[in-house]
Scaffold this motif. Structure first.
Motif, short mmCIF file in Angstrom:
data_model
loop_
_atom_site.label_atom_id
_atom_site.label_comp_id
_atom_site.label_asym_id
_atom_site.label_seq_id
_atom_site.Cartn_x
_atom_site.Cartn_y
_atom_site.Cartn_z
N LEU A 88 -24.71 -4.46 32.17
CA LEU A 88 -24.51 -3.77 33.44
C LEU A 88 -24.20 -4.79 34.53
O LEU A 88 -24.83 -5.86 34.59
CB LEU A 88 -25.78 -3.02 33.84
N SER A 89 -23.25 -4.44 35.41
CA SER A 89 -22.98 -5.29 36.56
C SER A 89 -24.17 -5.19 37.53
O SER A 89 -24.99 -4.26 37.44
CB SER A 89 -21.69 -4.84 37.25
N ILE A 90 -24.21 -6.13 38.48
CA ILE A 90 -25.27 -6.10 39.50
C ILE A 90 -25.24 -4.74 40.23
O ILE A 90 -26.27 -4.12 40.46
CB ILE A 90 -25.05 -7.23 40.54
N GLY A 91 -24.01 -4.30 40.57
CA GLY A 91 -23.87 -3.02 41.28
C GLY A 91 -24.40 -1.85 40.46
O GLY A 91 -25.04 -0.94 41.00
N GLU A 92 -24.15 -1.88 39.15
CA GLU A 92 -24.64 -0.80 38.29
C GLU A 92 -26.17 -0.83 38.18
O GLU A 92 -26.82 0.22 38.15
CB GLU A 92 -24.01 -0.91 36.90
N VAL A 93 -26.74 -2.02 38.12
CA VAL A 93 -28.21 -2.11 38.07
C VAL A 93 -28.80 -1.55 39.36
O VAL A 93 -29.75 -0.75 39.35
CB VAL A 93 -28.67 -3.58 37.83
#
Ligand SMILES: [Mg+2]
Length: 177
Positions: free
Chosen positions: A147-152
């Motif tokens: 997961l990208s930082i944004g998705e987390v």
């Protein structure tokens, strides 16, 4: 009322299993005695693997006590007298199928101090390379979820990521970077 630090006067083992023990302690303060049931836990290593595309590698697995699949930072229980980093290096192979060349300690957490002695040792794991020979524990069925930082962030805000150690470790990671 100010907090007190009662004296322990007795301990009785209630349960002893493969991973933890449960004890009932007798505590005393100013002539009053009372009992507390405690889970004695060997501790754990919890880590955030960060790959070269800046994805955090979380794991999805079934958690029987709550009857749900959870998205979590990978983690493992310490063997007796095991160094937390040794445990983390084993678990990243077992759960994520990777090894990491760079490990950064991100502090410690008590996940459930009301009834459990578990101390969790947190790490950031970087410079990952595939370590495909590792075997999963036979009772662990784990899916790796990059997961990208944004998705987390989005999954913490939406409540999909609701595992406390994962949210706390992510916060420590944000303070570190
Ligand atoms: Mg695990």
């Amino acid at each position: 009322m100010s907090p007190i630090h009662p004296k322990q006067t007795a301990r009785k083992e209630i349960y002893s299993g493969k991973i933890f023990q449960m004890v009932e302690d007798e505590l005393e303060h100013e002539g009053r005695s009372f009992a507390r049931v405690t889970v004695l836990h060997p501790g754990a290593a919890v880590f955030l693997p960060l790959d070269e595309d800046n994805n955090l590698l979380l794991v999805r697995q079934y958690r029987h006590p709550i009857g749900q699949m959870l998205l979590e930072a990978p983690a493992g229980t310490l063997e007796p007298n095991e160094e937390p980093l040794t445990c983390a290096k084993r678990e990243i192979q077992e759960e994520v199928g990777m090894s990491a060349a760079t490990w950064t300690p991100l502090g410690t957490l008590y996940p459930a101090p009301g009834f459990c002695s578990e101390l969790q040792h947190l790490f950031l794991a970087r410079d990952l390379t595939p370590a495909p020979d590792a075997e999963q524990d036979e009772d662990e069925f784990i899916e790796v979820v990059p997961l990208s930082i944004g998705e987390v962030e989005e999954k913490i805000h939406s409540g999909e990521i609701c595992d406390a150690k994962t949210i706390a470790l992510y916060y420590r990671y944000l303070q570190y970077i």
